[in-house]
Design an enzyme around this catalytic site. Structure first.
Site, short mmCIF file in Angstrom:
data_model
loop_
_atom_site.label_atom_id
_atom_site.label_comp_id
_atom_site.label_asym_id
_atom_site.label_seq_id
_atom_site.Cartn_x
_atom_site.Cartn_y
_atom_site.Cartn_z
N HIS A 151 46.71 44.83 45.62
CA HIS A 151 47.01 44.99 47.05
C HIS A 151 45.83 45.67 47.73
CE1 HIS A 151 51.15 43.84 46.45
NE2 HIS A 151 51.15 44.62 45.39
N LEU A 152 45.57 45.23 48.95
CA LEU A 152 44.52 45.86 49.74
C LEU A 152 44.93 47.27 50.15
CD1 LEU A 152 43.94 42.70 51.88
CD2 LEU A 152 42.12 43.80 50.57
N SER A 153 46.15 47.37 50.67
CA SER A 153 46.64 48.67 51.15
C SER A 153 47.37 49.38 50.00
CB SER A 153 47.61 48.46 52.32
OG SER A 153 48.75 47.71 51.90
N GLU B 46 48.31 42.54 39.36
CA GLU B 46 48.80 42.57 40.75
C GLU B 46 47.84 43.42 41.58
OE1 GLU B 46 52.89 43.92 41.03
OE2 GLU B 46 52.61 44.51 43.14
N ARG C 128 53.22 53.43 52.51
CA ARG C 128 53.63 52.70 53.72
C ARG C 128 55.17 52.74 53.83
NH1 ARG C 128 50.59 47.13 54.06
NH2 ARG C 128 51.42 47.31 56.17
N TYR D 26 44.04 46.56 56.55
CA TYR D 26 43.58 45.58 55.57
C TYR D 26 42.07 45.40 55.50
CZ TYR D 26 48.53 44.43 55.55
OH TYR D 26 49.90 44.51 55.44
N ARG E 281 58.11 48.65 50.88
CA ARG E 281 56.92 48.14 50.16
C ARG E 281 56.74 48.81 48.80
NH1 ARG E 281 54.32 44.91 54.02
NH2 ARG E 281 54.64 45.72 56.11
N HIS F 85 57.67 41.91 47.45
CA HIS F 85 58.88 42.71 47.66
C HIS F 85 60.14 41.86 47.74
CE1 HIS F 85 55.59 45.33 48.68
NE2 HIS F 85 55.28 44.61 49.74
N PRO G 241 51.30 35.00 51.25
CA PRO G 241 51.45 34.68 52.67
C PRO G 241 50.72 35.65 53.60
CG PRO G 241 53.48 35.59 51.79
CD PRO G 241 52.58 35.34 50.62
N ASN G 242 50.18 35.06 54.65
CA ASN G 242 49.52 35.76 55.76
C ASN G 242 48.15 36.32 55.41
OD1 ASN G 242 51.62 35.31 57.69
ND2 ASN G 242 52.84 36.81 56.58
N ARG H 47 43.25 40.67 62.36
CA ARG H 47 44.19 41.67 62.87
C ARG H 47 44.37 42.81 61.87
NH1 ARG H 47 48.61 38.14 65.22
NH2 ARG H 47 47.47 36.98 66.81
N ASN I 257 47.47 38.68 44.65
CA ASN I 257 48.00 39.51 45.74
C ASN I 257 49.15 38.70 46.32
OD1 ASN I 257 48.73 40.91 47.98
ND2 ASN I 257 46.64 41.27 48.73
N ASP J 184 59.75 34.94 38.08
CA ASP J 184 60.17 33.99 37.04
C ASP J 184 59.04 33.02 36.69
OD1 ASP J 184 62.67 35.15 36.95
OD2 ASP J 184 63.67 33.60 38.11
N ALA K 210 53.74 39.69 51.03
CA ALA K 210 55.12 40.16 51.19
C ALA K 210 56.05 39.62 50.10
CB ALA K 210 55.64 39.76 52.57
O1 CA2 Z 1 48.24 45.43 50.93
C1 CA2 Z 1 48.39 44.27 50.56
O2 CA2 Z 1 47.50 43.61 50.02
C2 CA2 Z 1 49.74 43.57 50.80
O3 CA2 Z 1 50.00 42.71 49.70
C3 CA2 Z 1 49.57 42.78 52.08
C4 CA2 Z 1 50.86 42.11 52.56
C5 CA2 Z 1 52.02 43.12 52.59
O4 CA2 Z 1 53.22 42.44 52.92
C6 CA2 Z 1 52.18 43.86 51.28
O5 CA2 Z 1 53.20 44.80 51.42
C7 CA2 Z 1 50.89 44.57 50.90
C8 CA2 Z 1 50.68 41.54 53.98
C9 CA2 Z 1 49.54 40.60 54.15
C10 CA2 Z 1 49.43 40.29 55.60
O6 CA2 Z 1 48.07 40.27 55.94
C11 CA2 Z 1 47.73 40.34 57.26
C12 CA2 Z 1 46.39 40.35 57.52
C13 CA2 Z 1 45.96 40.43 58.80
C14 CA2 Z 1 46.86 40.51 59.86
C15 CA2 Z 1 48.21 40.50 59.58
C16 CA2 Z 1 48.64 40.41 58.28
#
Ligand code: CA2
Length: 150
Positions: A101-103, A99, A108, A23, A112, A81, A10-11, A18, A75, A88, A78
């Site tokens: 993650h960008l960050s 798995e 953080r 990210y 997370r 978590h 998601p997202n 943003r 990836n 499952d 959210a």
């Molecule tokens: O660091 C990552 O790749 C995460 O999976 C990104 C998730 C976050 O919930 C994980 O803890 C770490 C969030 C993705 C949301 O991406 C956005 C991108 C641009 C603007 C807002 C959110």
């Protein structure tokens, strides 16, 4: 040709617009294109899929298992978590997965630091921006090579 599925949670469709300080500036389409190029160079067939819906991600995993996908790069956003259902589905389909993650999720907010997936993943790559994905494609190719070093 080995089939690999790249799943985005998601997202992640908002990437590029943003929070570039967290990210990066690549859009999801940029990330997919870079992964596709790397996969092709390594002889992998890569498909990618993003959804904001947990159910759609589970359905895509179920389809992948039937479709002969050999490895998943995910990836989970959210859902990392929160989602026992995603855990499952990955265990239920027996699809090996990496798995990503960008960050750096460990640098953080405390919530997370916990992942429902990490302990059953082949490995976790976190904190390298788009490079996290490219490292995962490299690791997938190495893993799927006929004889791989452990
Ligand atoms: O660091 C990552 O790749 C995460 O999976 C990104 C998730 C976050 O919930 C994980 O803890 C770490 C969030 C993705 C949301 O991406 C956005 C991108 C641009 C603007 C807002 C959110």
């Amino acid at each position: 040709m080995s089939k690999v599925l790249l799943l985005h949670g998601p997202n992640l469709n908002l990437l590029g617009a943003r929070e570039p300080e967290i990210y990066g500036r690549d859009t999801l389409a940029d990330i997919d294109a870079k992964c596709q190029a790397r996969a092709e160079a390594l002889g992998l067939a890569l498909e990618s899929f993003q959804s904001n819906s947990e159910g759609a991600l589970l359905d895509r995993l179920h389809a992948a298992a039937k479709d002969g996908v050999q490895l998943v790069i995910i990836n989970p956003g959210a859902f990392t978590h929160t989602s026992v259902a995603l855990r499952d589905a990955l265990l239920g389909t027996a699809l090996p997965f990496i798995e990503v993650h960008l960050s750096n999720v460990h640098a953080r907010e405390p919530f997370r630091r916990h992942s429902y997936l990490s302990d059953v993943a082949l490995g976790v790559i976190t904190g390298f921006g788009v490079q996290s994905y490219l490292m995962a494609v490299d690791a997938a190719a190495a893993r799927l090579a006929p004889t791989h070093d452990r």
